[in-house]
Write a protein that holds these residues in place. Structure first.
Motif, PDB file in Angstrom:
ATOM      1  N   GLU A  83      -9.516   0.314  -5.802  1.00 17.01           N
ATOM      2  CA  GLU A  83      -8.822   0.212  -7.092  1.00 17.01           C
ATOM      3  C   GLU A  83      -8.580   1.592  -7.692  1.00 17.01           C
ATOM      4  O   GLU A  83      -7.485   1.908  -8.159  1.00 17.01           O
ATOM      5  N   VAL A  84      -9.611   2.432  -7.676  1.00 19.43           N
ATOM      6  CA  VAL A  84      -9.480   3.783  -8.227  1.00 19.43           C
ATOM      7  C   VAL A  84      -8.538   4.622  -7.362  1.00 19.43           C
ATOM      8  O   VAL A  84      -7.699   5.361  -7.895  1.00 19.43           O
ATOM      9  N   ALA A  85      -8.662   4.495  -6.059  1.00 20.49           N
ATOM     10  CA  ALA A  85      -7.773   5.241  -5.167  1.00 20.49           C
ATOM     11  C   ALA A  85      -6.317   4.867  -5.425  1.00 20.49           C
ATOM     12  O   ALA A  85      -5.453   5.740  -5.525  1.00 20.49           O
ATOM     13  N   ALA A  86      -6.042   3.575  -5.563  1.00 24.34           N
ATOM     14  CA  ALA A  86      -4.667   3.130  -5.830  1.00 24.34           C
ATOM     15  C   ALA A  86      -4.176   3.672  -7.171  1.00 24.34           C
ATOM     16  O   ALA A  86      -3.030   4.114  -7.278  1.00 24.34           O
ATOM     17  N   ALA A  87      -5.033   3.644  -8.180  1.00 21.61           N
ATOM     18  CA  ALA A  87      -4.646   4.154  -9.498  1.00 21.61           C
ATOM     19  C   ALA A  87      -4.337   5.652  -9.453  1.00 21.61           C
ATOM     20  O   ALA A  87      -3.508   6.144 -10.216  1.00 21.61           O
ATOM     21  N   ALA A  88      -4.993   6.363  -8.534  1.00 19.81           N
ATOM     22  CA  ALA A  88      -4.775   7.804  -8.402  1.00 19.81           C
ATOM     23  C   ALA A  88      -3.702   8.132  -7.364  1.00 19.81           C
ATOM     24  O   ALA A  88      -3.383   9.308  -7.151  1.00 19.81           O
ATOM     25  N   GLY A  89      -3.168   7.102  -6.701  1.00 22.81           N
ATOM     26  CA  GLY A  89      -2.104   7.327  -5.731  1.00 22.81           C
ATOM     27  C   GLY A  89      -2.568   7.930  -4.419  1.00 22.81           C
ATOM     28  O   GLY A  89      -1.868   8.753  -3.826  1.00 22.81           O
ATOM     29  N   MET A  90      -3.740   7.530  -3.960  1.00 21.26           N
ATOM     30  CA  MET A  90      -4.259   8.053  -2.694  1.00 21.26           C
ATOM     31  C   MET A  90      -4.905   6.934  -1.902  1.00 21.26           C
ATOM     32  O   MET A  90      -5.115   5.838  -2.422  1.00 21.26           O
TER      33      MET A  90
ATOM     34  N   PRO B  85      -7.971   4.980   0.004  1.00 21.76           N
ATOM     35  CA  PRO B  85      -9.420   4.865  -0.218  1.00 21.76           C
ATOM     36  C   PRO B  85     -10.209   5.853   0.640  1.00 21.76           C
ATOM     37  O   PRO B  85     -11.222   6.390   0.187  1.00 21.76           O
ATOM     38  N   GLU B  86      -9.733   6.117   1.854  1.00 22.38           N
ATOM     39  CA  GLU B  86     -10.454   7.055   2.725  1.00 22.38           C
ATOM     40  C   GLU B  86     -10.453   8.462   2.140  1.00 22.38           C
ATOM     41  O   GLU B  86     -11.459   9.180   2.214  1.00 22.38           O
ATOM     42  N   THR B  87      -9.345   8.870   1.531  1.00 23.57           N
ATOM     43  CA  THR B  87      -9.303  10.194   0.901  1.00 23.57           C
ATOM     44  C   THR B  87     -10.286  10.260  -0.254  1.00 23.57           C
ATOM     45  O   THR B  87     -11.044  11.233  -0.376  1.00 23.57           O
ATOM     46  N   LEU B  88     -10.312   9.236  -1.082  1.00 22.29           N
ATOM     47  CA  LEU B  88     -11.265   9.223  -2.192  1.00 22.29           C
ATOM     48  C   LEU B  88     -12.699   9.225  -1.662  1.00 22.29           C
ATOM     49  O   LEU B  88     -13.556   9.935  -2.180  1.00 22.29           O
ATOM     50  N   ARG B  89     -12.961   8.477  -0.621  1.00 22.94           N
ATOM     51  CA  ARG B  89     -14.300   8.446  -0.017  1.00 22.94           C
ATOM     52  C   ARG B  89     -14.704   9.849   0.450  1.00 22.94           C
ATOM     53  O   ARG B  89     -15.826  10.300   0.226  1.00 22.94           O
ATOM     54  N   LYS B  90     -13.781  10.561   1.083  1.00 18.84           N
ATOM     55  CA  LYS B  90     -14.067  11.915   1.561  1.00 18.84           C
ATOM     56  C   LYS B  90     -14.363  12.858   0.398  1.00 18.84           C
ATOM     57  O   LYS B  90     -15.244  13.711   0.488  1.00 18.84           O
ATOM     58  N   ILE B  91     -13.619  12.717  -0.694  1.00 18.57           N
ATOM     59  CA  ILE B  91     -13.851  13.568  -1.861  1.00 18.57           C
ATOM     60  C   ILE B  91     -15.215  13.253  -2.467  1.00 18.57           C
ATOM     61  O   ILE B  91     -16.001  14.160  -2.776  1.00 18.57           O
TER      62      ILE B  91
END
Length: 83
Positions: free
Chosen positions: A32-39, A41-47
C-alpha cells in the motif's frame, strides 16, 4: 560511469532512514505504501532494510509524502551522526 563505493557514513545513514521509514509505515501494508509512493514493494523493502541505502531524491520525497514525514526529518538523517 563508475559509481564510487559508499562511505560507511552513507551506509549508516541509509540504514537509519530505512528504520525511520519502517517505523513510520507502522501497520500499513508494504504494498500500500509502495503504491502510494509510486514504487514497487521490492524497492521499498530494499530501502527499509538498508539494501538500497541511497535512493533517488524523488523516491525519498515520494516516501515522505506517502508516510506524512517531513522531508527535513529524512534529510537530517544524512547530516546526523550514527546513533
Amino acid at each position: 560511469m563508475v559509481r564510487n563505493p559508499l562511505t560507511p557514513h552513507q551506509v549508516e545513514a541509509g540504514r537509519r532512514m530505512g528504520v525511520l521509514l519502517r517505523e513510520a509505515r507502522g501497520d500499513r501494508p508494504l504494498g500500500e505504501v509502495a503504491a502510494a509512493a509510486g514504487m514497487s514493494p521490492e524497492t521499498l523493502r530494499k530501502i527499509e532494510t538498508g539494501r538500497l541505502p541511497t535512493p533517488a531524491f524523488g523516491t525519498v520525497v515520494a516516501l515522505g509524502e506517502a508516510l506524512s514525514l517531513p522531508i527535513q526529518a529524512l534529510a537530517n538523517l544524512w547530516s546526523s551522526q550514527a546513533v
